[in-house]
Motif scaffolding. Structure first.
Motif, PDB file in Angstrom:
ATOM      1  N   ARG A  70      -7.662  37.052  40.008  1.00 37.03           N
ATOM      2  CA  ARG A  70      -7.232  35.826  39.332  1.00 37.03           C
ATOM      3  C   ARG A  70      -8.407  35.172  38.629  1.00 37.03           C
ATOM      4  O   ARG A  70      -9.496  35.059  39.173  1.00 37.03           O
ATOM      5  CB  ARG A  70      -6.640  34.852  40.341  1.00 37.03           C
ATOM      6  CG  ARG A  70      -5.361  35.376  40.946  1.00 37.03           C
ATOM      7  CD  ARG A  70      -4.801  34.429  41.955  1.00 37.03           C
ATOM      8  NE  ARG A  70      -4.472  33.160  41.314  1.00 37.03           N
ATOM      9  CZ  ARG A  70      -4.271  32.051  42.001  1.00 37.03           C
ATOM     10  NH1 ARG A  70      -4.374  32.027  43.300  1.00 37.03           N
ATOM     11  NH2 ARG A  70      -3.944  30.938  41.375  1.00 37.03           N
ATOM     12  N   ALA A 103      -3.624  29.427  29.825  1.00 35.91           N
ATOM     13  CA  ALA A 103      -3.093  29.942  31.098  1.00 35.91           C
ATOM     14  C   ALA A 103      -2.018  31.004  30.861  1.00 35.91           C
ATOM     15  O   ALA A 103      -1.999  32.039  31.531  1.00 35.91           O
ATOM     16  CB  ALA A 103      -2.539  28.800  31.940  1.00 35.91           C
ATOM     17  N   LYS A 104      -1.140  30.772  29.900  1.00 34.88           N
ATOM     18  CA  LYS A 104      -0.070  31.730  29.615  1.00 34.88           C
ATOM     19  C   LYS A 104      -0.599  33.019  28.985  1.00 34.88           C
ATOM     20  O   LYS A 104       0.040  34.053  29.071  1.00 34.88           O
ATOM     21  CB  LYS A 104       0.984  31.089  28.716  1.00 34.88           C
ATOM     22  CG  LYS A 104       1.829  30.067  29.453  1.00 34.88           C
ATOM     23  CD  LYS A 104       2.860  29.451  28.536  1.00 34.88           C
ATOM     24  CE  LYS A 104       3.721  28.458  29.284  1.00 34.88           C
ATOM     25  NZ  LYS A 104       4.742  27.844  28.423  1.00 34.88           N
ATOM     26  N   SER A 149      -2.700  36.950  35.013  1.00 38.42           N
ATOM     27  CA  SER A 149      -2.218  36.344  36.252  1.00 38.42           C
ATOM     28  C   SER A 149      -2.455  34.838  36.211  1.00 38.42           C
ATOM     29  O   SER A 149      -3.222  34.340  35.394  1.00 38.42           O
ATOM     30  CB  SER A 149      -2.917  36.965  37.456  1.00 38.42           C
ATOM     31  OG  SER A 149      -4.304  36.728  37.385  1.00 38.42           O
ATOM     32  N   ARG A 150      -1.785  34.150  37.099  1.00 33.44           N
ATOM     33  CA  ARG A 150      -1.859  32.690  37.159  1.00 33.44           C
ATOM     34  C   ARG A 150      -3.283  32.265  37.537  1.00 33.44           C
ATOM     35  O   ARG A 150      -3.777  32.607  38.605  1.00 33.44           O
ATOM     36  CB  ARG A 150      -0.861  32.217  38.204  1.00 33.44           C
ATOM     37  CG  ARG A 150      -0.715  30.743  38.327  1.00 33.44           C
ATOM     38  CD  ARG A 150       0.317  30.450  39.412  1.00 33.44           C
ATOM     39  NE  ARG A 150       0.378  29.058  39.709  1.00 33.44           N
ATOM     40  CZ  ARG A 150       1.350  28.260  39.299  1.00 33.44           C
ATOM     41  NH1 ARG A 150       2.343  28.761  38.581  1.00 33.44           N
ATOM     42  NH2 ARG A 150       1.344  26.989  39.611  1.00 33.44           N
ATOM     43  N   VAL A 184       1.988  26.575  35.605  1.00 27.81           N
ATOM     44  CA  VAL A 184       1.204  27.692  35.056  1.00 27.81           C
ATOM     45  C   VAL A 184      -0.196  27.836  35.642  1.00 27.81           C
ATOM     46  O   VAL A 184      -0.859  28.841  35.418  1.00 27.81           O
ATOM     47  CB  VAL A 184       1.099  27.608  33.512  1.00 27.81           C
ATOM     48  CG1 VAL A 184       2.450  27.792  32.862  1.00 27.81           C
ATOM     49  CG2 VAL A 184       0.442  26.318  33.073  1.00 27.81           C
ATOM     50  N   ILE A 185      -0.672  26.824  36.375  1.00 31.70           N
ATOM     51  CA  ILE A 185      -2.042  26.830  36.902  1.00 31.70           C
ATOM     52  C   ILE A 185      -2.035  26.332  38.345  1.00 31.70           C
ATOM     53  O   ILE A 185      -1.325  25.398  38.679  1.00 31.70           O
ATOM     54  CB  ILE A 185      -2.959  25.917  36.066  1.00 31.70           C
ATOM     55  CG1 ILE A 185      -3.166  26.506  34.688  1.00 31.70           C
ATOM     56  CG2 ILE A 185      -4.296  25.699  36.733  1.00 31.70           C
ATOM     57  CD1 ILE A 185      -4.015  25.663  33.789  1.00 31.70           C
ATOM     58  N   ASP A 186      -2.865  26.950  39.164  1.00 30.78           N
ATOM     59  CA  ASP A 186      -3.068  26.468  40.533  1.00 30.78           C
ATOM     60  C   ASP A 186      -4.309  25.591  40.571  1.00 30.78           C
ATOM     61  O   ASP A 186      -5.254  25.782  39.802  1.00 30.78           O
ATOM     62  CB  ASP A 186      -3.260  27.647  41.492  1.00 30.78           C
ATOM     63  CG  ASP A 186      -1.976  28.418  41.706  1.00 30.78           C
ATOM     64  OD1 ASP A 186      -0.886  27.811  41.608  1.00 30.78           O
ATOM     65  OD2 ASP A 186      -2.060  29.628  41.975  1.00 30.78           O
TER      66      ASP A 186
END
Length: 163
Positions: free
Chosen positions: A44, A111-112, A116-117, A141-143
């Motif tokens: 990630r 992010a898109k 991966s996220r 879309v984001i952690d």
């Protein structure tokens, strides 16, 4: 100097030293050491916003050295962090004087575009304030690992934090 020459001129990364756990000490845990690769997800990407400070550079170096893809969102292409060999890709980001909506749209677009996220790590007060204020706008879309908005507000208000 071209990027290829810079990469060739850069010093090689040192290999981590494997250390053996001593046994028999009453102060040591009895569990065997866990390899860092078992707990570190390098698949990630991490987004760093701004890139203008030494803290951003240190963050990019540490993550990149560990094998984590680092994506820098910055309004200054000549920032010291943007030139780091540990930054996987630099993305144009609206200046802090731009509207929050413009900055949210750019974060969402970056992010898109990733496989991966990603995880976002704020490294300064402006980035932390913005991300906390608009967290609901990119949560899909984001952690992130931000504390609740009140805690962030208390920490950013230096006079209140000192009390």
């Amino acid at each position: 100097m071209s990027d290829d020459v810079w990469r060739l001129a850069a010093p090689a990364r040192p290999r981590p030293v494997q250390r053996e756990m001593r046994t028999g000490s009453p102060h040591q845990d009895t569990a065997p050491p866990v390899p860092s690769s078992a707990t570190l997800d390098t698949s990630r990407a991490v987004l760093i916003i701004d890139g203008g400070s030494r803290a951003d550079l240190g963050l990019a170096r540490s993550l990149g050295f560990a094998g984590i893809p680092v994506h820098l969102l910055t309004s200054g292409r000549d920032s010291v962090t943007a030139r780091s060999r540990y930054v996987t890709q630099t993305h144009a980001f609206p200046h802090w004087t731009a509207s929050d909506d413009e900055r949210v749209a750019r974060i969402r677009a970056v992010a898109k575009s990733l496989r991966s996220r990603p995880m976002v790590l704020p490294s300064g007060d402006q980035a932390l304030s913005f991300l906390s204020r608009r967290r609901a706008d990119f949560a899909d879309v984001i952690d992130h690992d931000l504390p609740d908005a009140r805690t962030v507000s208390n920490c950013l208000d230096k006079a209140r934090f000192a009390r």
